[in-house]
Enzyme design. Structure first.
Site, PDB file in Angstrom:
ATOM      1  N   SER A  61       0.791  -1.237   0.000  1.00 52.49           N
ATOM      2  CA  SER A  61       0.000   0.000   0.000  1.00 52.49           C
ATOM      3  C   SER A  61       0.822   1.286   0.000  1.00 52.49           C
ATOM      4  O   SER A  61       0.267   2.358  -0.217  1.00 52.49           O
ATOM      5  CB  SER A  61      -0.922   0.029   1.213  1.00 52.49           C
ATOM      6  N   LYS A  64       0.536   3.480  -2.918  1.00 54.69           N
ATOM      7  CA  LYS A  64      -0.615   4.376  -3.115  1.00 54.69           C
ATOM      8  C   LYS A  64      -0.195   5.847  -3.130  1.00 54.69           C
ATOM      9  O   LYS A  64      -0.817   6.668  -3.793  1.00 54.69           O
ATOM     10  CB  LYS A  64      -1.668   4.119  -2.028  1.00 54.69           C
ATOM     11  N   TYR A 189      -2.859  -2.335 -10.644  1.00 51.54           N
ATOM     12  CA  TYR A 189      -2.896  -2.212  -9.185  1.00 51.54           C
ATOM     13  C   TYR A 189      -2.133  -3.369  -8.520  1.00 51.54           C
ATOM     14  O   TYR A 189      -1.322  -3.145  -7.619  1.00 51.54           O
ATOM     15  CB  TYR A 189      -4.357  -2.157  -8.695  1.00 51.54           C
ATOM     16  N   TYR A 241      -4.367   3.997   7.823  1.00 47.28           N
ATOM     17  CA  TYR A 241      -5.772   3.543   7.809  1.00 47.28           C
ATOM     18  C   TYR A 241      -6.501   3.987   9.076  1.00 47.28           C
ATOM     19  O   TYR A 241      -6.342   5.129   9.504  1.00 47.28           O
ATOM     20  CB  TYR A 241      -5.865   2.013   7.645  1.00 47.28           C
ATOM     21  N   VAL A 259       1.067  -3.896   3.777  1.00 46.84           N
ATOM     22  CA  VAL A 259       0.990  -5.204   4.430  1.00 46.84           C
ATOM     23  C   VAL A 259       2.227  -6.079   4.198  1.00 46.84           C
ATOM     24  O   VAL A 259       2.332  -7.152   4.793  1.00 46.84           O
ATOM     25  CB  VAL A 259      -0.282  -6.013   4.045  1.00 46.84           C
TER      26      VAL A 259
HETATM   27  N1  GLN Z   1      -2.014  -5.488  -2.179  1.00 46.39           N
HETATM   28  C1  GLN Z   1      -2.689  -5.268  -0.944  1.00 46.39           C
HETATM   29  C2  GLN Z   1      -4.186  -5.355  -1.149  1.00 46.39           C
HETATM   30  O1  GLN Z   1      -4.657  -4.886  -2.140  1.00 46.39           O
HETATM   31  C3  GLN Z   1      -2.301  -3.929  -0.389  1.00 46.39           C
HETATM   32  C4  GLN Z   1      -2.952  -3.659   0.952  1.00 46.39           C
HETATM   33  C5  GLN Z   1      -2.043  -3.012   1.972  1.00 46.39           C
HETATM   34  O2  GLN Z   1      -0.827  -2.977   1.876  1.00 46.39           O
HETATM   35  N2  GLN Z   1      -2.655  -2.554   3.032  1.00 46.39           N
HETATM   36  O3  GLN Z   1      -4.906  -5.911  -0.356  1.00 46.39           O
END
Ligand code: GLN
Length: 305
Positions: A61, A64, A189, A241, A259
């Site tokens: 993430s 992003k 993505y 988050y 993650v």
């Molecule tokens: N690739 C992960 C997902 O789409 C990214 C989520 C994350 O890092 N929080 O679920």
């Protein structure tokens, strides 16, 4: 500085035992939950590392922030923000709920999955290949590392288990928020999440945002000052988050987690920080990484508040 960082890593490694590596993307299960590492690059280009700083992991993430910068460079800002909001969601990163209950049906912000899938759909390019090449070369430019690559096993694993992201993308397409080919957006993505980095790469990118988009070594303007400011603001309000409020209180610096266990932090006018610790808490943030940043922020008085 390096001694202090080593101290912080040694004293916080115990917290890795209180979390778990991500399992919903099967390939991420292979990470070693005990790992913990950090890199700081300051505005004089001093690089300090400690712990497992040489491990590679997928950016997840944290991508992003970079894709949002690209979307804002490729499109009119009003257009971008007609498709993705500016407010923290207070929900988990993969929540689908507010896409139905929000009046506008647009994702709350670009730091949650739904919002990031929208910003990914806004990247320009002739076809998927072209978009992928533009994206990877932008990541490489920001990290100043031409060897950045997509980890194909993680990418395949994301694709195999990405049905929740698919569900969100199709809903967004149905509501006219995603235009164009949904599958192409999802492919891109999954690929952006699977780019492999180290804490040094994260610190380098964090430093660029900290320095308002100017490369400290060459003086080149890579991202506009306004876009850098917007990214850091989103990092503060939504970067961790539904733990962003607590993080702002305890640490007080713009940061974005993934993650894969990475956290990228950006201390305006001072430094970029990369942290890696794949053992995660329930909200999907690196459990020991948070503690490391808390200690560091206290010792160096980093809070921007
Ligand atoms: N690739 C992960 C997902 O789409 C990214 C989520 C994350 O890092 N929080 O679920």
């Amino acid at each position: 500085m390096e001694n202090m960082l080593s101290d912080i890593i040694v004293s916080n490694r115990k917290h890795t035992a209180n979390g778990q590596v991500a399992t919903y993307i099967p390939e991420l299960k292979k990470a070693n939950g005990d790992d913990l590492g950090i890199c700081i690059i300051d505005k004089y280009n001093n690089i300090y590392c400690a712990g497992d700083y040489d491990k590679k992991f997928t950016i997840q993430s944290i991508s992003k922030t970079i894709v949002l910068a690209m979307a804002l460079m490729d499109n009119e800002w009003d257009y971008v923000f007609s498709k993705v909001g500016m407010e923290p969601s207070g929900d988990p990163f993969n929540s689908i709920m507010k896409l139905e209950t929000n009046d506008t049906k647009i994702p709350c912000n670009p730091m949650i999955n739904a919002g990031a899938i929208v910003t990914t759909s806004l990247i320009k390019g002739k076809n998927l290949k072209d978009k992928e090449e533009r994206m990877l070369s932008f990541f490489r430019k920001l990290a100043k590392n031409d060897s950045l690559q997509i980890n194909n096993s993680v990418y395949e694993s994301e694709k195999l288990t990405g049905d929740r992201n698919r569900a969100m993308a199709y809903l967004l397409k149905n509501d006219g928020i995603i235009e164009g080919d949904v599958n192409e957006t999802l492919e891109l993505y999954f690929k952006q999440c699977s780019i492999e980095v180290s804490v040094v790469d994260l610190a380098r990118i964090g430093l660029l945002f900290a320095n308002y988009g100017i490369d400290i070594e060459t003086g080149e303007r890579v991202i506009s000052e306004n876009i850098s400011r917007m990214i850091k603001t989103f990092m503060v309000t939504c970067g961790m988050y539904d733990a962003s409020g607590e993080f702002a209180l305890k640490v007080g610096i713009p940061a974005k987690s993934g993650v894969g266990g990475g956290i990228m932090a950006s201390v305006p006018n001072r430094m970029g920080i990369g942290v890696f610790g794949p053992s995660l808490d329930k909200k999907g943030n690196s459990i020991a990484g948070l503690k490391v940043l808390e200690d560091l922020a206290q010792r160096l008085s980093l809070s921007i508040f």
